[in-house]
Design an enzyme around this catalytic site. Structure first.
Site, short mmCIF file in Angstrom:
data_model
loop_
_atom_site.label_atom_id
_atom_site.label_comp_id
_atom_site.label_asym_id
_atom_site.label_seq_id
_atom_site.Cartn_x
_atom_site.Cartn_y
_atom_site.Cartn_z
N CYS A 289 -5.68 3.52 12.75
CA CYS A 289 -5.18 2.41 13.55
C CYS A 289 -6.02 1.17 13.27
O CYS A 289 -7.25 1.24 13.23
CB CYS A 289 -5.23 2.79 15.03
SG CYS A 289 -4.79 1.40 16.10
N ARG B 77 1.72 2.02 -3.43
CA ARG B 77 0.60 2.67 -4.13
C ARG B 77 0.45 4.13 -3.71
O ARG B 77 0.10 4.99 -4.50
CB ARG B 77 -0.69 1.88 -3.91
CG ARG B 77 -0.68 0.55 -4.67
CD ARG B 77 -1.92 -0.28 -4.43
NE ARG B 77 -3.14 0.42 -4.81
CZ ARG B 77 -4.36 0.08 -4.41
NH1 ARG B 77 -4.52 -0.96 -3.61
NH2 ARG B 77 -5.41 0.75 -4.80
N CYS C 83 0.25 3.11 16.35
CA CYS C 83 -0.69 4.12 16.85
C CYS C 83 -0.14 4.73 18.15
O CYS C 83 0.31 4.02 19.05
CB CYS C 83 -2.02 3.43 17.12
SG CYS C 83 -3.26 4.47 17.92
N THR D 117 -15.53 0.94 -14.87
CA THR D 117 -15.63 -0.10 -13.84
C THR D 117 -16.08 -1.40 -14.49
O THR D 117 -16.99 -1.40 -15.32
CB THR D 117 -16.56 0.30 -12.68
OG1 THR D 117 -16.72 -0.81 -11.80
CG2 THR D 117 -17.91 0.81 -13.12
N TYR E 59 0.83 -1.21 0.00
CA TYR E 59 0.00 0.00 0.00
C TYR E 59 0.86 1.26 0.00
O TYR E 59 0.49 2.26 -0.62
CB TYR E 59 -0.99 -0.01 1.17
CG TYR E 59 -2.20 -0.88 0.87
CD1 TYR E 59 -3.24 -0.40 0.08
CD2 TYR E 59 -2.27 -2.18 1.32
CE1 TYR E 59 -4.33 -1.19 -0.24
CE2 TYR E 59 -3.37 -2.99 1.01
CZ TYR E 59 -4.39 -2.49 0.23
OH TYR E 59 -5.46 -3.27 -0.10
N ASN F 132 -12.84 4.33 -6.33
CA ASN F 132 -11.40 4.58 -6.30
C ASN F 132 -10.96 5.12 -4.95
O ASN F 132 -11.67 5.90 -4.32
CB ASN F 132 -11.01 5.55 -7.41
CG ASN F 132 -11.32 4.97 -8.77
OD1 ASN F 132 -11.50 3.75 -8.90
ND2 ASN F 132 -11.42 5.80 -9.78
N VAL F 133 -9.77 4.71 -4.55
CA VAL F 133 -9.25 5.13 -3.24
C VAL F 133 -8.27 6.30 -3.40
O VAL F 133 -7.70 6.76 -2.42
CB VAL F 133 -8.60 3.95 -2.48
CG1 VAL F 133 -9.63 2.87 -2.19
CG2 VAL F 133 -7.42 3.35 -3.26
N ASP F 134 -8.09 6.76 -4.65
CA ASP F 134 -7.23 7.94 -4.85
C ASP F 134 -8.08 9.20 -4.69
O ASP F 134 -9.29 9.13 -4.50
CB ASP F 134 -6.58 7.88 -6.25
CG ASP F 134 -7.61 7.89 -7.37
OD1 ASP F 134 -8.41 8.84 -7.46
OD2 ASP F 134 -7.63 6.94 -8.19
N HIS G 18 -15.06 2.64 -1.32
CA HIS G 18 -14.02 1.71 -0.87
C HIS G 18 -12.92 2.40 -0.06
O HIS G 18 -11.81 1.90 0.04
CB HIS G 18 -13.41 0.95 -2.07
CG HIS G 18 -14.41 0.04 -2.73
ND1 HIS G 18 -14.25 -0.46 -3.99
CD2 HIS G 18 -15.59 -0.47 -2.27
CE1 HIS G 18 -15.29 -1.24 -4.30
NE2 HIS G 18 -16.11 -1.25 -3.28
#
Ligand code: OAD
Length: 254
Positions: A130, A73, A159, A200, A70, A105-107, A122
């Site tokens: 955390c 990314r 954390c 998609t 991740y 999208n997570v951007d 998402h």
């Protein structure tokens, strides 16, 4: 690029629409340089196994592999920019001020282009938290992409409150979608009269079910995708082309 009559027909439908909603997937970000999940040899799930990287079990089993993947990314996201399609969608807000973008999208490329109502089904890659107490975690220094290798392992930070390991802000397989975001997406799509679906494959539920929800509510569905998509059979119009050229063309034809 999609054929001109289809583009003109889509523009006419959009012009007539009082409450359009946009629904995007990984293909929306592809031309910015972020790989899609499926389709083609460079897609993420053709190179990596989702069960080893994108589940809570995977993080428990091998957190350095998951966190490193991740972070790679995140580093990639820091190097890319919105493309013409992101800007074109943001410009539609001048005409439809309450325009909602529902994205898988997570951007943050929609936001960077100026779209202001973006619902991330998402999650968001950079909203670190955390894995134990769920408190947000800020101040993570994303390494420069050129200093990283794909597949590089990294130890996640801890954390400051409970010492739990920090995780990316994405929804993993087996986890629920963020409840309020999902409710807002469903409400927007129930109330829309046109759904513009961009990039998609329609393989992942419950997100994919939103297209059927729009149809059942009587909305027209316009699909932008250069290839096939499970949504092709649900679309009134399929504009076959990349998101950048098609969306910019659609905006220009309004
Ligand atoms: P996919 O990677 O499954 O599908 C990408 C779609 O984009 C395909 O239909 C491609 O044909 C299309 N495409 C490729 N290039 C394009 C371009 N330049 N312009 C427009 N379309 C293009 O991505 P999603 O459907 O978003 O979930 O994947 C859904 C979910 O699966 C993701 O959110 C992720 C993944 O596992 C989670 O991480 C929970």
């Amino acid at each position: 690029m999609s054929d001109e009559p289809a583009l003109q027909e889509a523009a006419a439908a959009l012009r007539d629409s009082a409450r359009p909603v946009i629904f995007t997937g990984a293909g929306m970000s592809a031309e910015s340089g972020i790989p899609t999940f499926r389709g083609g040899k460079d897609s993420l799930w053709s190179r990596w196994k989702p069960e080893e990287l994108a589940t809570p079990m995977a993080f428990q089993r091998d957190r350095t592999l998951v966190w490193g993947w991740y972070v790679y990314r995140m580093a990639q996201l820091a190097t890319v920019q919105p493309h013409a399609g992101h800007w074109a969608l943001a410009e539609l807000q001048a005409r439809w001020t309450a325009l909602t973008v529902v994205t898988q999208n997570v951007d943050d490329l929609h936001e960077r282009a100026g779209s202001s109502r973006v619902l991330h089904l998402h999650g968001e890659l950079m909203k670190l938290r955390c894995s134990v107490c769920n408190r947000p975690f800020t101040g993570f220094d994303v390494p420069a992409l050129e200093t990283m290798e794909p597949g590089q392992r990294l130890e996640p930070p801890r954390c400051g409150h409970c010492d739990g390991f920090i995780r990316p802000g994405v929804v993993w397989f087996g986890e629920s979608l963020p409840t309020k975001t999902w409710a807002r997406a469903e409400a927007a799509i129930r109330g829309c009269d046109l759904l513009l679906v961009v990039g998609t494959s329609g393989q992942v539920e419950p997100a994919a079910s939103l297209v059927g929800l729009a149809r059942r509510g009587g909305a027209r569905v316009i699909l932008v995708d250069p290839d096939e998509s499970a949504h092709a059979g649900q679309a009134d119009l399929h504009l076959r082309g990349g998101a950048g050229a098609v969306l910019a063309g659609l905006r220009d034809a309004l």
